[in-house]
Design a protein around this motif. Structure first.
Motif, mmCIF file in Angstrom:
data_model
loop_
_atom_site.group_PDB
_atom_site.id
_atom_site.type_symbol
_atom_site.label_atom_id
_atom_site.label_comp_id
_atom_site.label_asym_id
_atom_site.label_seq_id
_atom_site.Cartn_x
_atom_site.Cartn_y
_atom_site.Cartn_z
ATOM 1 N N LEU A 12 -32.378 51.819 19.781
ATOM 2 C CA LEU A 12 -31.816 50.941 20.075
ATOM 3 C C LEU A 12 -32.465 50.315 21.281
ATOM 4 C CD1 LEU A 12 -27.837 50.848 20.971
ATOM 5 C CD2 LEU A 12 -29.397 49.816 22.538
ATOM 6 N N ASP A 13 -32.600 48.910 21.624
ATOM 7 C CA ASP A 13 -33.050 48.283 22.710
ATOM 8 C C ASP A 13 -32.518 46.707 22.756
ATOM 9 O OD1 ASP A 13 -34.581 46.772 20.828
ATOM 10 O OD2 ASP A 13 -36.444 47.077 21.761
ATOM 11 N N PHE A 14 -32.837 45.773 23.468
ATOM 12 C CA PHE A 14 -32.266 44.419 23.512
ATOM 13 C C PHE A 14 -33.656 43.336 23.598
ATOM 14 C CE2 PHE A 14 -29.582 47.738 25.511
ATOM 15 C CZ PHE A 14 -28.261 47.257 25.012
ATOM 16 N N ILE A 15 -32.897 42.411 23.004
ATOM 17 C CA ILE A 15 -33.850 41.235 22.908
ATOM 18 C C ILE A 15 -33.428 40.176 23.912
ATOM 19 C CG2 ILE A 15 -34.757 41.522 20.765
ATOM 20 C CD1 ILE A 15 -32.865 39.375 19.723
ATOM 21 N N GLY A 16 -32.234 40.267 24.517
ATOM 22 C CA GLY A 16 -31.615 39.520 25.568
ATOM 23 C C GLY A 16 -30.272 39.962 26.022
ATOM 24 N N ASN A 17 -29.521 39.208 26.716
ATOM 25 C CA ASN A 17 -28.420 39.969 27.663
ATOM 26 C C ASN A 17 -27.258 39.731 26.969
ATOM 27 O OD1 ASN A 17 -26.615 40.537 29.512
ATOM 28 N ND2 ASN A 17 -27.478 39.041 31.255
ATOM 29 N N PRO A 18 -26.702 40.982 26.653
ATOM 30 C CA PRO A 18 -25.421 40.946 25.921
ATOM 31 C C PRO A 18 -24.259 40.236 26.457
ATOM 32 C CG PRO A 18 -26.275 43.297 26.293
ATOM 33 C CD PRO A 18 -26.944 42.366 27.101
ATOM 34 N N ALA A 19 -24.160 39.884 27.880
ATOM 35 C CA ALA A 19 -23.401 39.319 28.485
ATOM 36 C C ALA A 19 -23.161 37.883 27.984
ATOM 37 C CB ALA A 19 -23.442 39.125 30.093
ATOM 38 N N THR A 20 -24.374 37.310 27.649
ATOM 39 C CA THR A 20 -24.446 35.949 27.025
ATOM 40 C C THR A 20 -24.654 36.067 25.528
ATOM 41 O OG1 THR A 20 -26.736 35.779 27.924
ATOM 42 C CG2 THR A 20 -25.208 35.221 29.462
ATOM 43 N N GLY A 22 -23.924 38.409 23.590
ATOM 44 C CA GLY A 22 -23.096 39.458 22.700
ATOM 45 C C GLY A 22 -24.067 40.404 21.841
ATOM 46 N N GLU A 23 -23.382 40.769 20.597
ATOM 47 C CA GLU A 23 -24.124 41.868 19.976
ATOM 48 C C GLU A 23 -25.548 41.132 19.199
ATOM 49 O OE1 GLU A 23 -22.188 44.376 17.545
ATOM 50 O OE2 GLU A 23 -20.312 44.704 18.878
ATOM 51 N N GLN A 24 -25.644 39.827 19.577
ATOM 52 C CA GLN A 24 -26.968 39.366 19.031
ATOM 53 C C GLN A 24 -28.205 39.830 19.720
ATOM 54 O OE1 GLN A 24 -27.429 37.585 16.282
ATOM 55 N NE2 GLN A 24 -25.283 38.050 15.523
ATOM 56 N N ALA A 25 -27.828 40.346 21.078
ATOM 57 C CA ALA A 25 -28.828 40.702 22.051
ATOM 58 C C ALA A 25 -29.180 42.129 21.422
ATOM 59 C CB ALA A 25 -28.339 40.817 23.487
ATOM 60 N N VAL A 26 -28.357 42.923 20.985
ATOM 61 C CA VAL A 26 -28.570 44.205 20.592
ATOM 62 C C VAL A 26 -29.421 44.405 19.335
ATOM 63 C CG1 VAL A 26 -27.534 46.450 20.048
ATOM 64 C CG2 VAL A 26 -26.366 44.797 21.400
ATOM 65 N N ARG A 27 -30.497 45.333 19.295
ATOM 66 C CA ARG A 27 -31.644 45.449 18.351
ATOM 67 C C ARG A 27 -31.302 47.076 18.021
ATOM 68 N NH1 ARG A 27 -37.765 43.451 18.786
ATOM 69 N NH2 ARG A 27 -37.458 44.568 20.718
ATOM 70 N N PHE A 28 -30.848 47.141 16.836
ATOM 71 C CA PHE A 28 -30.676 48.693 16.579
ATOM 72 C C PHE A 28 -31.026 49.084 14.909
ATOM 73 C CE2 PHE A 28 -27.674 51.936 14.687
ATOM 74 C CZ PHE A 28 -27.791 53.014 15.302
ATOM 75 N N PHE A 29 -31.652 50.216 14.967
ATOM 76 C CA PHE A 29 -32.165 50.711 13.746
ATOM 77 C C PHE A 29 -31.677 52.228 13.535
ATOM 78 C CE2 PHE A 29 -35.432 47.878 15.147
ATOM 79 C CZ PHE A 29 -35.505 47.266 14.477
ATOM 80 N N GLU A 30 -30.530 52.381 12.368
ATOM 81 C CA GLU A 30 -29.940 53.580 12.247
ATOM 82 C C GLU A 30 -30.805 54.626 11.744
ATOM 83 O OE1 GLU A 30 -25.769 55.453 10.480
ATOM 84 O OE2 GLU A 30 -26.537 53.405 9.803
#
Length: 428
Positions: A12-20, A22-30
């Motif tokens: 899990l990491d981020f490509i942007g700020n979840p505050a602005t 949302g979950e589009q900022a979250v990069r997750f690979f199970e």
């Protein structure tokens, strides 16, 4: 040459700020994989896609673990490590009763080096791989810290405290001496390996206008260094600043008029800021280090994150040890969440981990270097165990969504949940 390495697990990491975003900022690979070559991120994605492309790499598998970027502490005092959890005072009294007497010991290089080694070991044990660090007024403290950090190949930013009034004589310098000492340290350490320097006036009350001018001169002379100080932590402190600097518009205005605000300026705390101050900070690209365990411990107040977000001021998390009570940024999020609850707001686990990783990198003007798993970033990584303690294991079994898993992990975890920390792709 170190053999290429592939880490596999939940990533899990981020490509942007979840505050602005949302979950589009979250990069997750199970069932993810991250490949590290020569200390840098070389590939990221689903293991089923990545693994066939790298058949000859060493593979390290972390089942039931979460692999995240190494965490970033945007405000901490290494010289206060040994007086963490000192009882009974608010900011100004706490400084005179606890912090200043402890810092006097750091004129001794050997003593400072011993504490620096312990401090850095504790940081890494907590999954923190970069920090913005206060030394003391003594150049020896900074030499000791950077020697210890260099030996570990850590990305660290630190500086000598500049303090020429309202402090014990043993901790007092002059504008001229602080300028010369800081310049010598910048020329010795800034840009060496992964080390960077921060010009460090402690806070406005302990610097004369002449010393703030000396700090500004250093920023002009060395444009790539940082500026690290405190602002608006305590109401009595704010009143004191208004008395010491009657011509300034406000607390942030003291630093603005001295020429100390830019994209590499980080102001710790920022609890009692006005809209004018935040507009000023935004216009200069200046960031805030949010230090909730410290703010609660010495009774400073409740940080207004929504106000920061409204003014688009970047916020990183700071442990602020020794007023802070834990070097764990997971525990720091735990307290940040409660602060926002008391403010009538929510702080998601995604937002918290963002502030501890990519948000911290942005606050330190290091996006693209650290903070997420983009290709080419330095491979500083923390591996977190969902089931590190019996209560975490029990709670994790009930978690149904990614956010629920992450929230439970971050609320309940401490250093026991950090299975491994990697520095430039090397497990340490």
């Amino acid at each position: 040459m170190v053999k290429p390495l592939m880490l596999c697990g939940n990533i899990l990491d981020f490509i942007g700020n979840p505050a602005t975003m949302g979950e589009q900022a979250v990069r997750f690979f199970e069932r993810g994989a991250v490949v590290i070559i020569d200390g840098k991120i070389a590939a990221l994605g689903e293991e089923s896609i990545i693994a066939p492309k790298y058949p000859d790499v060493e593979v390290k598998r972390y089942d039931q673990h979460l692999i995240v970027p190494g965490m970033i502490d945007t405000h901490v005092h290494f010289a206060q490590t040994e007086m963490i959890a000192s009882y009974g005072e608010q900011l100004l009294e706490w400084l005179t009763e606890h912090a200043f007497p402890t810092e006097e010991k750091f004129a001794d290089y050997e003593y400072a080096h011993k504490i620096a080694n312990f401090f850095l070991d504790e940081l890494v044990k907590n999954g923190t791989t970069t920090a913005l660090v206060f030394g003391t007024v003594h150049p020896e403290s900074v030499d000791a810290f950077f020697d210890a950090a260099k030996a570990r190949n850590l990305r660290m930013i630190a500086g000598k405290v500049m303090m020429d009034r309202n402090c014990p004589e043993a901790l007092q310098d002059t504008p001229e001496q602080s300028y010369l000492d800081s310049k010598t340290l910048i020329e010795k350490w800034h840009g060496v390996d992964r080390l960077q320097y921060a010009v460090t006036p402690r806070f406005a009350p302990t610097s004369t206008p002449d010393q703030l001018a000396a700090a500004s001169a250093l920023l002009q002379e060395f444009p790539s260094v940082y500026m690290h100080t405190h602002v608006s932590e305590n109401l009595n402190e704010c009143q004191w600043v208004s008395e010491l600097f009657p011509e300034a518009q406000d607390y942030v205005g003291v630093y603005e008029e001295a020429g100390l605000l830019n994209k590499r300026s980080v102001l710790a705390h920022g609890i009692h800021l006005s809209d004018r101050e935040l507009k000023c900070m935004h216009s200069h690209g200046t960031s805030v280090a949010h230090c909730p365990t410290s703010n609660l411990f010495i009774g400073s107040g409740l940080f207004n994150l929504k106000q920061m977000q409204a003014h688009e001021v970047e916020v990183g998390l700071g442990s602020d040890v020794g007023a802070g009570t834990s070097l764990s940024l997971l525990q720091t999020y735990n307290e940040a969440y409660k602060v926002q609850q008391l403010n009538g707001n929510k702080l998601s686990a995604f937002e918290g981990l963002y502030m501890a990783t990519l948000g911290g990198a942005r606050a330190l003007d290091l996006e693209g270097t650290i903070g997420n798993f983009n290709i080419g970033c330095e491979a500083d990584i923390a591996v977190l165990n969902y089931n590190a303690t019996p209560i975490m294991q029990t709670r994790h079994a009930q978690a149904k969504t990614l956010h629920d898993k992450l929230f439970a992990l971050m609320m309940l975890a401490d250093d026991r949940a950090v299975t491994d920390t990697y520095i430039m792709g090397k497990a340490v």
